[in-house]
Design a protein around this motif. Structure first.
Motif, PDB file in Angstrom:
ATOM      1  N   ILE A 140       0.821  -1.213   0.000  1.00  0.00           N
ATOM      2  CA  ILE A 140       0.000   0.000   0.000  1.00  0.00           C
ATOM      3  C   ILE A 140       0.853   1.261   0.000  1.00  0.00           C
ATOM      4  O   ILE A 140       0.517   2.265  -0.633  1.00  0.00           O
ATOM      5  CB  ILE A 140      -0.934  -0.003   1.237  1.00  0.00           C
ATOM      6  N   ILE A 182      -3.606   4.760   3.880  1.00  0.00           N
ATOM      7  CA  ILE A 182      -4.725   4.078   3.211  1.00  0.00           C
ATOM      8  C   ILE A 182      -5.694   5.099   2.616  1.00  0.00           C
ATOM      9  O   ILE A 182      -6.209   4.910   1.498  1.00  0.00           O
ATOM     10  CB  ILE A 182      -5.445   3.138   4.197  1.00  0.00           C
ATOM     11  N   PHE A 232      -5.394   1.317  -3.781  1.00  0.00           N
ATOM     12  CA  PHE A 232      -5.603   0.467  -2.607  1.00  0.00           C
ATOM     13  C   PHE A 232      -6.082  -0.937  -2.986  1.00  0.00           C
ATOM     14  O   PHE A 232      -5.547  -1.945  -2.513  1.00  0.00           O
ATOM     15  CB  PHE A 232      -6.591   1.125  -1.644  1.00  0.00           C
TER      16      PHE A 232
END
Length: 404
Positions: A188, A325, A334
């Protein structure tokens, strides 16, 4: 009426003085790359603004692409009108009737680039303002902060009308701050780090380490798909695949398990730095976030950094996972990042990695290996490709089929 062009206003470029045109030309090139998926669209750019001519292309997807390109402050879709008073008047009345509802205020802002036109800007404002009152007698004019600011620009070839002002991505055009090598895993964090570097004008090249058969073709495709997501912010990105199997097997065979991650990261850093040097990069960029995993403590960073004097940029170093995130979801990486394909940093990850590795210990373990030869072979075996906004995913599928 259909939009015929989009007028683009620059962001921080207004502060660049003598370098202004270099920044503008780079932005123009980036816009061309990003909009290359729309073959009929053409672009011009001068010191004040850029113009994107739709030539029949649907405005909506082009506008969505423009919102992501760094270096754009704002943009406005425009209608093209014949350059005579009657045509301009009718177009203004039509646009205002389309957008007006009770209670809105307006003003006309005219600009006469063609000084041979029969009315100057002040008279044209008055004339067109009266034309609006003819069809909307209850509308109110407001000179400061109106709800609708209808802009009319008379140029050599035609007149253009616009009233929307859409916010752009800001930042600097990608490529105006030099080149950096992005250590791109499949996780991520590293795509977010790449995005933040792009925003400040860095031309990133993605360096991805592959260890077949331990890492799968799916992991490689994942990294390429993440890179493709980043192309929407400034255009084409070079993707560099590094063969890493031999090095990982060597580390696993000759070093204690607790030091596997530190040694792996030191090799990755050496290789990335060598690639950077060969490809005229200035910095290395990675997705390390302080304290997030064992290899990202200050002691680990110090031990890993010791192999290079090149500046290491860590855009997400102070962010917690939820902040990262949030950005990953915003830039649409993501869902790709959480696909279950293991990368080089996870396949041999020890259960209890060393969180405070000692450099003298790391150097002692590396004496068991032919470090320089391993690095040279990895660098000699790199595969360099270009990831483009318009590239079809079938191209990557074909590459995976070849690997299989």
């Amino acid at each position: 009426m259909e939009y015929s062009e989009i007028m683009v206003r620059y962001g921080e470029l207004s502060t660049k003085g003598k370098n202004r045109m270099r920044f503008i030309n780079k932005l123009k090139q980036n816009i061309k790359h990003v909009l290359s998926i729309y073959p009929d669209v053409t672009i011009t750019a001068n010191r004040d603004r850029a113009h994107i001519f739709l030539n029949g292309t649907d405005y909506v997807p082009v506008a969505e692409s423009l919102k992501n390109i760094f270096g754009i402050q704002a943009f406005s879709p425009s209608y093209k009108v014949e350059k005579n008073l009657e045509s301009i008047k009718q177009a203004v009345q039509e646009v205002m009737q389309d957008v007006y509802h009770d209670g809105l205020t307006f003003k006309i802002t005219s600009k006469r680039s063609d000084h041979t036109f029969e009315m100057d800007s002040r008279k044209l404002n008055q004339y067109l303002g009266s034309a609006v009152f003819d069809v909307l007698p209850n509308i109110q004019a407001k000179m400061k902060g109106p709800d609708i600011n209808l802009q009319v620009e008379v140029r050599e070839e035609a007149a253009y009308l616009s009233y929307e002002n859409i916010k752009g991505a800001g930042g600097l055009p990608v490529g105006t701050a030099g080149r950096g090598m992005l250590m791109l895993s499949g996780g991520i964090d590293s795509p977010v780090a790449g995005y933040l570097a792009l925003k400040r004008g860095v031309d990133i090249e993605a360096v991805h380490f592959a260890s077949p058969p331990y890492t799968s073709p799916g992991a490689l495709k994942k990294a390429q798909d993440l890179t493709r997501k980043l192309t929407k912010f400034g255009g084409n990105i070079t993707f560099i695949e590094v063969p890493f199997t031999e090095i990982q097997e060597e580390i696993k065979e000759k070093a204690p398990e607790a030091y596997l991650m530190t040694l792996t990261r030191r090799f990755m850093m050496r290789i990335t730095d060598r690639i950077r040097e060969e490809r005229s990069g200035l910095v290395i960029i990675n997705g390390e976030s302080l304290g997030q995993v064992a290899s990202q403590t200050l002691e680990s960073m110090q031990a890993i950094n010791a192999v290079t004097c090149t500046p290491i940029i860590r855009p997400v170093v102070t962010m917690d996972k939820l902040e990262i995130i949030d950005i990953a979801q915003k830039i649409d990486t993501f869902d790709i990042s959480i696909q279950p394909f293991e990368d080089c940093c996870t396949i041999f990850a020890p259960d209890r990695p060393k969180t405070n590795p000692k450099i003298k210990n790391v150097e002692q373990y590396e004496k068991r290996m032919a470090v320089e030869e391993l690095v040279e072979r990895a660098v000699a075996g790199i595969k360099v490709t270009t990831i483009t906004p318009q590239a079809d995913s079938d191209d990557v599928d074909d590459m995976i089929d070849d690997l299989l």
